[in-house]
Scaffold this motif. Structure first.
Motif, PDB file in Angstrom:
ATOM      1  N   LEU A 190     -94.435  10.992  -8.061  1.00 21.89           N
ATOM      2  CA  LEU A 190     -93.078  10.590  -7.595  1.00 21.89           C
ATOM      3  C   LEU A 190     -92.669  11.722  -6.725  1.00 21.89           C
ATOM      4  CD1 LEU A 190     -91.316   8.255  -9.868  1.00 21.89           C
ATOM      5  CD2 LEU A 190     -92.872   7.649  -8.148  1.00 21.89           C
ATOM      6  N   THR A 196     -85.677  11.270  -2.328  1.00 21.68           N
ATOM      7  CA  THR A 196     -85.106   9.945  -2.557  1.00 21.68           C
ATOM      8  C   THR A 196     -83.865   9.870  -1.914  1.00 21.68           C
ATOM      9  OG1 THR A 196     -86.126   9.592  -4.668  1.00 21.68           O
ATOM     10  CG2 THR A 196     -84.226   8.426  -4.203  1.00 21.68           C
ATOM     11  N   GLN A 199     -84.191   9.417   1.735  1.00 22.79           N
ATOM     12  CA  GLN A 199     -84.534   8.189   2.301  1.00 22.79           C
ATOM     13  C   GLN A 199     -83.478   6.990   2.355  1.00 22.79           C
ATOM     14  OE1 GLN A 199     -87.644   6.689   3.276  1.00 22.79           O
ATOM     15  NE2 GLN A 199     -88.181   9.080   3.463  1.00 22.79           N
ATOM     16  N   PRO A 237     -85.214   6.061 -10.072  1.00 23.38           N
ATOM     17  CA  PRO A 237     -86.420   6.005  -8.821  1.00 23.38           C
ATOM     18  C   PRO A 237     -87.764   5.873  -9.506  1.00 23.38           C
ATOM     19  CG  PRO A 237     -85.600   8.284  -9.567  1.00 23.38           C
ATOM     20  CD  PRO A 237     -84.739   7.283 -10.375  1.00 23.38           C
ATOM     21  N   LEU A 242     -89.184   3.359  -4.841  1.00 22.94           N
ATOM     22  CA  LEU A 242     -89.602   4.379  -3.748  1.00 22.94           C
ATOM     23  C   LEU A 242     -90.438   3.863  -2.879  1.00 22.94           C
ATOM     24  CD1 LEU A 242     -89.506   7.873  -5.854  1.00 22.94           C
ATOM     25  CD2 LEU A 242     -87.536   6.352  -4.968  1.00 22.94           C
ATOM     26  N   LYS A 246     -89.589   3.608   1.314  1.00 22.47           N
ATOM     27  CA  LYS A 246     -90.536   3.974   2.412  1.00 22.47           C
ATOM     28  C   LYS A 246     -90.812   3.136   3.457  1.00 22.47           C
ATOM     29  CE  LYS A 246     -94.451   7.109   2.867  1.00 22.47           C
ATOM     30  NZ  LYS A 246     -95.744   7.751   2.166  1.00 22.47           N
TER      31      LYS A 246
END
Length: 249
Positions: A190, A196, A199, A237, A242, A246
């Motif tokens: 990750l 994160t 994003q 997360p 995730l 994305k």
């Protein structure tokens, strides 16, 4: 030369004749967002609270066999439904949004009240009309928890965002790409928390720049999960969460 003014050309204080026959092409609606809520109250209590107290919404959709839609505030006016909130760094969400309250008890203990399918279809029809008239972008159809993740959890994990997205309402992610990205994360590991947080900001959420999985960041991740991965909304997360981030554009 003597200029004579007729009586009809005399301006009288208090009278204003505005010519609205020509409208500028360069304009659009002041409404940019729709915010969805549940009421945590019955039909009668919801109507009373939203019409008589220091809170309001533009629309209220009741939970009945034949749901009733009340318009409590004209769309041209500011309803008091969002409170302290932000989306894509836009604060004072009340000023540019339409609020829709849906009669639903929300969370009671560890249980959530399911939404009435007929009620949801009424909400979908209302949303389609609002989106068409105001040209609202898909990513600006949000829940109260999306714009105020530190203090709100409505409309909750049982709200059918995917069902609405299938009808062209709101934003959804590319599910094939999400599966691909999930496998990549499971294989390669990750990304860090700073990734994160970046994003989430890209997607509109207000989140700390701490680079740490602090309480505030977990609240934002949980809000994101309730919207896009409601089967598990623990604020952690994981690879699937995730990957969905994305895959969202």
């Amino acid at each position: 030369m003597i200029l004579l003014l007729s009586a009809c050309s005399t301006y009288r204080p208090g009278e204003l004749d505005i010519d609205r026959s020509i409208q500028a092409k360069s304009q659009n609606s002041r409404v940019e967002f729709v915010v969805l809520h549940y009421t945590s109250a019955s039909n009668e209590a919801s109507l009373r609270i939203l019409s008589e107290r220091n809170v309001s919404s533009h629309y209220l959709v009741t939970n009945e066999a034949h749901p009733h839609v009340y318009q409590l505030v004209d769309e041209s006016r500011r309803a008091w439904h969002a409170g302290v909130s932000a989306w894509f760094d836009r604060s004072d969400m009340n000023s540019g949004s339409i609020g829709i309250e849906i009669v639903n008890q929300g969370r009671e203990g560890d249980q959530w009240e399911p939404y009435n399918p007929v009620q949801i279809q009424v909400v979908a029809t209302l949303l389609q009309d609002i989106i068409r008239r105001h040209q609202i972008k898909p990513h600006n159809i949000v829940g109260h928890s999306d714009i105020a993740p530190q203090r709100k959890i409505d409309p909750g994990p049982l709200f059918p965002w995917k069902q609405l997205a299938d009808q062209g309402i709101g934003r959804w992610y590319d599910e094939d790409k999400a599966r691909q990205y999930e496998q990549e994360f499971l294989t390669l590991g990750l990304p860090d928390i700073a990734w994160t947080q970046a994003q989430l900001r890209r997607l509109g959420y207000t989140v700390p720049h701490s680079g740490e999985l602090d309480k505030a960041s977990k609240n934002v991740i949980a809000a994101f999960q309730m919207h896009y991965r409601p089967a598990q909304y623990d604020g952690l997360p994981d690879a699937q969460t995730l990957a969905i981030m994305k895959a969202l554009r």
